[in-house]
Motif scaffolding. Sequence first.
Motif, PDB file in Angstrom:
ATOM      1  N   GLY A 104       0.806  -1.216   0.000  1.00 58.31           N
ATOM      2  CA  GLY A 104       0.000   0.000   0.000  1.00 58.31           C
ATOM      3  C   GLY A 104       0.835   1.261   0.000  1.00 58.31           C
ATOM      4  O   GLY A 104       0.451   2.272  -0.589  1.00 58.31           O
ATOM      5  N   THR A 153      -0.305   7.062  -3.278  1.00 57.89           N
ATOM      6  CA  THR A 153      -0.006   6.398  -2.003  1.00 57.89           C
ATOM      7  C   THR A 153      -0.710   7.100  -0.855  1.00 57.89           C
ATOM      8  O   THR A 153      -1.172   6.462   0.095  1.00 57.89           O
ATOM      9  CB  THR A 153       1.514   6.359  -1.759  1.00 57.89           C
ATOM     10  OG1 THR A 153       2.158   5.794  -2.889  1.00 57.89           O
ATOM     11  CG2 THR A 153       1.846   5.529  -0.535  1.00 57.89           C
ATOM     12  N   TRP A 156      -4.175   5.753  -0.501  1.00 61.86           N
ATOM     13  CA  TRP A 156      -4.215   4.479   0.239  1.00 61.86           C
ATOM     14  C   TRP A 156      -4.043   4.726   1.736  1.00 61.86           C
ATOM     15  O   TRP A 156      -4.756   4.145   2.564  1.00 61.86           O
ATOM     16  CB  TRP A 156      -3.093   3.554  -0.253  1.00 61.86           C
ATOM     17  CG  TRP A 156      -3.060   2.269   0.523  1.00 61.86           C
ATOM     18  CD1 TRP A 156      -3.726   1.112   0.241  1.00 61.86           C
ATOM     19  CD2 TRP A 156      -2.350   2.037   1.755  1.00 61.86           C
ATOM     20  NE1 TRP A 156      -3.472   0.173   1.211  1.00 61.86           N
ATOM     21  CE2 TRP A 156      -2.634   0.712   2.153  1.00 61.86           C
ATOM     22  CE3 TRP A 156      -1.517   2.811   2.546  1.00 61.86           C
ATOM     23  CZ2 TRP A 156      -2.102   0.150   3.306  1.00 61.86           C
ATOM     24  CZ3 TRP A 156      -0.983   2.266   3.700  1.00 61.86           C
ATOM     25  CH2 TRP A 156      -1.272   0.947   4.080  1.00 61.86           C
ATOM     26  N   GLY A 498      -5.587   5.929  -4.194  1.00 66.97           N
ATOM     27  CA  GLY A 498      -5.442   4.725  -3.400  1.00 66.97           C
ATOM     28  C   GLY A 498      -4.958   3.533  -4.189  1.00 66.97           C
ATOM     29  O   GLY A 498      -4.799   2.456  -3.654  1.00 66.97           O
ATOM     30  N   VAL A 500      -2.604   0.849  -5.633  1.00 62.40           N
ATOM     31  CA  VAL A 500      -1.286   0.368  -5.233  1.00 62.40           C
ATOM     32  C   VAL A 500      -0.402   0.335  -6.468  1.00 62.40           C
ATOM     33  O   VAL A 500      -0.762  -0.223  -7.491  1.00 62.40           O
ATOM     34  CB  VAL A 500      -1.388  -1.036  -4.597  1.00 62.40           C
ATOM     35  CG1 VAL A 500      -0.003  -1.581  -4.304  1.00 62.40           C
ATOM     36  CG2 VAL A 500      -2.217  -0.962  -3.333  1.00 62.40           C
TER      37      VAL A 500
END
Length: 616
Positions: A104, A153, A156, A498, A500
């Motif tokens: 993540g 990132t 996330w 979010g 990855v």
Amino acid sequence: MLTLSQVTKSFGGRILFEEAALQVNTGDRIGLIGPNGAGKSTLFSLLLRNDEPDEGLVTMQRGVRVGFLPQETAAVTDETVMELAAGAEADGRAEAMAKRILAGLAFRETDFHRPVGELSGGWIMRAHLARLLVEEPDLLLLDEPTNHLDLETLGWFQNHLVGYPGAILTISHDREFLNLICRGIVEIRHRKLIRYTGNFDACLEQKKAREEQQLAAYRNQQKEIAHLEDFINRFRAKASKAAQAQDRIKQLGRMVRIEAPESDEPTVSFRFPQPPRGGQKVIALEGVRQAYGNNVIYDDLNLEIEKGQRTVLVGPNGAGKSTLLKILAGQLELEAGTRTPGHNCSIGYFAQHRTEALDVKRTVLEEVQSIARPVPEQAARTVLGAFLFRGDDVFKRVSVLSGGEKSRLALVKLLLDPPNFLLLDEPTTHLDMPSIDALIRALQPYDGTVYFVSHDVHFIRAMATSVIHVQAGRITRYAGDYEYYREKSQVGGGARAGTVASLGNFQPSAPSVAAEEAPKLGLKEMRAQRRAEADARKAAASERRAREQRVFALEDEIHKLEASQRELSNQLEDPATYENPSLAMEINRKLAGVADALEKANAEWLACAEPTEALV
């Protein structure tokens, strides 16, 4: 869980806190804000028992586990990334959780077994952040946790924190992060800790209302004081009025004086110079190939930039956003293809850690005045103040500045003598909120071209009129602002907040520039449709914000009414109250009024809260 009681703390001869109080309870999500130097990091030192208050107490509930992420530096050991994240004696569950969190935070699986010492500073901070998220302490203390995260990132990370089981106290200058994560804001202001309910936007509304109330109360009291003093001055010497004058003197002596509201730091009132005029075509890239060893970032990249564009580059970490800025700036030697600047194109490139252009022997002020078109000293000092060089700081030698200070100084030089094509890589890092606002005010009237990378959504929304999404060697252009990009990318299956992302090893195959899909409409119809869509989005967002702000205000009102209700009920339970029948009647009357107001506030809260949920 954690309590500060009547804490006073001085640092370097300056009082940071004076009889400050704070309580953090289980499940709290609190943002700590205030200008640089206000004492945010010092407060964390007190909470971590790395420092002691001059007066007052800091108490922690027994058994509470605290996790701390510093802003810039974290310990570097011989551990691998996985060993640091999961713990040296990790079981299978901890390792599985560590793998998920590391992914993540945009670590590749091949990075899991690399020694932490091989990583750059930003990635070391991410590894330590992963460790904290795996451990899940009861209280997370985060000092600017978004500084080293890219936009995706960050998405996330925010989603992960929403479901975090413990309490969170975070220092941040990122308004969007504070809005998404926090249910309370604590501001360090004039040596006090002032608490607001709700997120950052709600804090601003409450702060404005509080200041207006304080100003009104201050003005009313000043009128009363003037009236009393006038009576005293006129009648003190008259025997028939002397007793009344003495009563008013005593009344003045008993009066608790209301302080005038203290304003925030003044905004910068300085007109930044405009850049030299250039041609309509700023720069063109054709057939560009760029790789780092076997890691091909771009192959057959084609891009043409025109005058006046304000474009943010978004995409996964390692996709090539910073590399694209370096290519445009001429900082990299191309493996293939051409880079052709337009007529009279002058380029200014601001890298995240750019310090090589500074003369370390000069003072801060001398370095600023060394630009080709110097400005008057007072104007230079005004702008330096906005970017955290205040007072005698301008006489420091550049050699003694921290990395963040050098970065800010390079930014000031760029703004005071701007080229007509600005390339900015994370320009808001190391800036507090007033400084970010000063940067926005400097760039808004700028009539040159701006391409930039940023994870600060507030800055992006204020600056970007178009977006380029970078991923796997392809760049996709969006002819609209950041909200337009988010809507189109989510509908079309593009990059989502979010997502990855891996750090590299991209294999470009399709053409390097992809046009966004659009209906088969004429230019006029497409523009009208986009305007209508933008208006609808703004209206929905405005309605949502208004409802959210009203909900937070109602919650604050309900808490106060419930407190008044309890206080009045306690008075009625006291037998001494009934010794004065008129007092008991007055309390009953007030209690009935509070009950009516509470019923109305609760009804309005229910009416507002449910539609607000639907608008999210």
